[in-house]
Design a protein around this motif. Sequence first.
Motif, PDB file in Angstrom:
ATOM      1  N   UNK A 170     -15.419   9.394 -11.574  1.00 45.50           N
ATOM      2  CA  UNK A 170     -16.187  10.463 -12.239  1.00 45.50           C
ATOM      3  C   UNK A 170     -17.365   9.916 -13.036  1.00 45.50           C
ATOM      4  N   UNK A 171     -18.093   9.002 -12.412  1.00 45.64           N
ATOM      5  CA  UNK A 171     -19.174   8.303 -13.110  1.00 45.64           C
ATOM      6  C   UNK A 171     -20.333   9.214 -13.519  1.00 45.64           C
ATOM      7  N   UNK A 172     -20.478  10.352 -12.868  1.00 42.89           N
ATOM      8  CA  UNK A 172     -21.599  11.228 -13.227  1.00 42.89           C
ATOM      9  C   UNK A 172     -21.476  11.738 -14.661  1.00 42.89           C
ATOM     10  N   UNK A 173     -20.271  11.704 -15.189  1.00 37.62           N
ATOM     11  CA  UNK A 173     -20.081  12.081 -16.595  1.00 37.62           C
ATOM     12  C   UNK A 173     -20.730  11.058 -17.530  1.00 37.62           C
ATOM     13  N   UNK A 174     -20.991   9.859 -17.002  1.00 39.92           N
ATOM     14  CA  UNK A 174     -21.593   8.789 -17.793  1.00 39.92           C
ATOM     15  C   UNK A 174     -23.120   8.800 -17.722  1.00 39.92           C
ATOM     16  N   UNK A 175     -23.682   9.588 -16.851  1.00 39.87           N
ATOM     17  CA  UNK A 175     -25.118   9.510 -16.581  1.00 39.87           C
ATOM     18  C   UNK A 175     -25.968   9.652 -17.841  1.00 39.87           C
ATOM     19  N   UNK A 176     -25.537  10.482 -18.747  1.00 45.90           N
ATOM     20  CA  UNK A 176     -26.307  10.721 -19.972  1.00 45.90           C
ATOM     21  C   UNK A 176     -26.419   9.476 -20.852  1.00 45.90           C
ATOM     22  N   UNK A 177     -25.594   8.473 -20.599  1.00 41.08           N
ATOM     23  CA  UNK A 177     -25.638   7.244 -21.394  1.00 41.08           C
ATOM     24  C   UNK A 177     -26.827   6.364 -21.022  1.00 41.08           C
ATOM     25  N   UNK A 178     -27.363   6.566 -19.811  1.00 44.64           N
ATOM     26  CA  UNK A 178     -28.372   5.669 -19.262  1.00 44.64           C
ATOM     27  C   UNK A 178     -29.787   6.226 -19.405  1.00 44.64           C
ATOM     28  N   UNK A 179     -30.758   5.336 -19.296  1.00 50.67           N
ATOM     29  CA  UNK A 179     -32.142   5.777 -19.240  1.00 50.67           C
ATOM     30  C   UNK A 179     -32.294   6.729 -18.051  1.00 50.67           C
ATOM     31  N   UNK A 180     -33.102   7.754 -18.221  1.00 42.16           N
ATOM     32  CA  UNK A 180     -33.173   8.834 -17.242  1.00 42.16           C
ATOM     33  C   UNK A 180     -33.495   8.351 -15.828  1.00 42.16           C
ATOM     34  N   UNK A 181     -34.314   7.316 -15.709  1.00 39.62           N
ATOM     35  CA  UNK A 181     -34.714   6.863 -14.382  1.00 39.62           C
ATOM     36  C   UNK A 181     -33.688   5.937 -13.745  1.00 39.62           C
ATOM     37  N   UNK A 182     -32.792   5.348 -14.552  1.00 41.10           N
ATOM     38  CA  UNK A 182     -31.936   4.264 -14.070  1.00 41.10           C
ATOM     39  C   UNK A 182     -30.782   4.730 -13.197  1.00 41.10           C
ATOM     40  N   UNK A 183     -30.026   5.703 -13.671  1.00 45.47           N
ATOM     41  CA  UNK A 183     -28.815   6.115 -12.959  1.00 45.47           C
ATOM     42  C   UNK A 183     -29.100   6.639 -11.548  1.00 45.47           C
ATOM     43  N   UNK A 184     -30.119   7.488 -11.341  1.00 44.08           N
ATOM     44  CA  UNK A 184     -30.377   8.015  -9.999  1.00 44.08           C
ATOM     45  C   UNK A 184     -30.699   6.949  -8.956  1.00 44.08           C
ATOM     46  N   UNK A 185     -31.097   5.764  -9.394  1.00 44.28           N
ATOM     47  CA  UNK A 185     -31.428   4.709  -8.437  1.00 44.28           C
ATOM     48  C   UNK A 185     -30.203   4.225  -7.669  1.00 44.28           C
ATOM     49  N   UNK A 186     -29.013   4.460  -8.219  1.00 40.62           N
ATOM     50  CA  UNK A 186     -27.796   4.039  -7.539  1.00 40.62           C
ATOM     51  C   UNK A 186     -27.131   5.145  -6.754  1.00 40.62           C
ATOM     52  N   UNK A 187     -27.815   6.286  -6.608  1.00 41.21           N
ATOM     53  CA  UNK A 187     -27.252   7.451  -5.909  1.00 41.21           C
ATOM     54  C   UNK A 187     -27.852   7.549  -4.513  1.00 41.21           C
ATOM     55  N   UNK A 188     -26.983   7.727  -3.496  1.00 39.26           N
ATOM     56  CA  UNK A 188     -27.498   7.786  -2.122  1.00 39.26           C
ATOM     57  C   UNK A 188     -27.968   9.199  -1.772  1.00 39.26           C
ATOM     58  N   UNK A 189     -28.434   9.357  -0.529  1.00 32.60           N
ATOM     59  CA  UNK A 189     -29.027  10.621  -0.104  1.00 32.60           C
ATOM     60  C   UNK A 189     -28.055  11.791  -0.147  1.00 32.60           C
ATOM     61  N   UNK A 190     -26.766  11.502  -0.034  1.00 35.68           N
ATOM     62  CA  UNK A 190     -25.756  12.566  -0.048  1.00 35.68           C
ATOM     63  C   UNK A 190     -25.309  12.930  -1.466  1.00 35.68           C
ATOM     64  N   UNK A 191     -25.788  12.168  -2.446  1.00 39.14           N
ATOM     65  CA  UNK A 191     -25.391  12.409  -3.838  1.00 39.14           C
ATOM     66  C   UNK A 191     -24.249  11.533  -4.311  1.00 39.14           C
ATOM     67  N   UNK A 192     -23.760  10.660  -3.452  1.00 42.56           N
ATOM     68  CA  UNK A 192     -22.683   9.740  -3.843  1.00 42.56           C
ATOM     69  C   UNK A 192     -23.235   8.645  -4.758  1.00 42.56           C
ATOM     70  N   UNK A 193     -22.469   8.290  -5.782  1.00 40.70           N
ATOM     71  CA  UNK A 193     -22.882   7.231  -6.706  1.00 40.70           C
ATOM     72  C   UNK A 193     -22.376   5.897  -6.163  1.00 40.70           C
ATOM     73  N   UNK A 194     -23.289   5.141  -5.568  1.00 42.58           N
ATOM     74  CA  UNK A 194     -22.899   3.890  -4.918  1.00 42.58           C
ATOM     75  C   UNK A 194     -22.852   2.712  -5.879  1.00 42.58           C
ATOM     76  N   UNK A 195     -23.628   2.782  -6.954  1.00 41.48           N
ATOM     77  CA  UNK A 195     -23.688   1.650  -7.884  1.00 41.48           C
ATOM     78  C   UNK A 195     -24.118   2.136  -9.264  1.00 41.48           C
ATOM     79  N   UNK A 196     -23.693   1.404 -10.284  1.00 40.49           N
ATOM     80  CA  UNK A 196     -23.999   1.743 -11.676  1.00 40.49           C
ATOM     81  C   UNK A 196     -24.969   0.702 -12.234  1.00 40.49           C
ATOM     82  N   UNK A 197     -26.056   1.135 -12.887  1.00 37.11           N
ATOM     83  CA  UNK A 197     -27.032   0.169 -13.405  1.00 37.11           C
ATOM     84  C   UNK A 197     -26.498  -0.619 -14.600  1.00 37.11           C
TER      85      UNK A 197
END
Length: 422
Positions: free
Chosen positions: A115-142
Amino acid sequence: MNATPLFPARRAVLLGAAALALAQGAVAAATTTLTVASFPSFDDSIKLAIPLYKKLHPEVEIKLVSLGYADHHTAMTTALATGANLPDVMGLEINYIGKFAESKGLEDLGAAPYNAKQMQKLFHAFAFPQGVDASGAVAAIPADVGPGTLFYRKDILDKAGVTEADLNKSWDSFITSSKTVREKTGAYMLTSAADIVNIYIRTTIKPGEGLYFDKAGKPQLDTPRFKKAFELAVAARKADIDGKIAPWSNEWREAFRSNKLASQMMGAWLTGHLTAWLNPEAAGQWRAAPLPGGAFASWGGSFYAIPKVGKQKKEAWEFVKFMTTNKEIQTLSFVKMGAYPAIVEAQDKAFLSEPIPYLGGQQARLLWSDAAAKIPSMKPDRFDGVALEITTAALDDVLERGKSVDQALADANAQLKRRTRR
């Protein structure tokens, strides 16, 4: 014949010793060895983290396996393809995120139980989406990010009568001022003309688009963004301000040490490399400045991922969370190696305001904090590596063989379409 009965005290001692041995055996049996694969100098943050992590998880042993940058990513590609020699946790550099994210060999950390998307608010706005693939899966955490920075040697600029404002007022001003520095001091202001391309194409991305592809995955090499970048590279070459040096080479290192290179545009993390091995002799002379023309860009960044076939996913996830969201290790990695924190919490005001001795006491972290808040998010693509290869070849055609910018980019875009079938 019956054995002599034990005295009570002696019996208690032996029973206690036996209980302790059993307990120690249980602890030993419960010890988990977590294999983490990484690359220099991202692996330095793991070395820093191990003693801190052991305090929280004494039952976990961290086994760090590190290879050179290219060798590591090649090894991880092979491991995912074959399912053999996979680590529990995998370090990845941003240039490879798109390829690995779309390989479908990594855990979706956005799904349960992570459930890493709950953590997204902890990161710089541009950073977290860089680890998300085209389907919306979170492949990696910055784990760290790279606010684009113009580093320069103040002493050399002073000798040439050039100011920071002259240098970063605009891209044209950068080239003109750099020409003055070159003429008056002999120092180059770019490692290679490719530097200006690599930075410029990152500064004009629309939020949600990729570096080489738009939101729909269509190649963008023939757009005004790339044309302007190539034209700036041509102007830099004509002005004789680039040293035609390959970054990360011995020649690059020597150019810093012999005062032949007075400027470098890269991520904030370059401070760590300058301090540690590139140019420690010039401590106090380097400064950090915003990119020319008020531009903001992300240059570099590192991530952690977990392979789908991993056998210790729970323990792996705990380690990933520690490396990416723990303020202490994020801050320590920043101080020791210049890895700018991916989480906003690690940017408390007192820390950001601390002067950096190597940069002449400059409060450069305030500059990077401002940049990190303004960098647009960038969508990774599995063909980013292919696009980089094609773009590099196209620039060589322009700079080394005299091909026109328009023709080089048109040919490059057509080639990228063919190779990606888009």
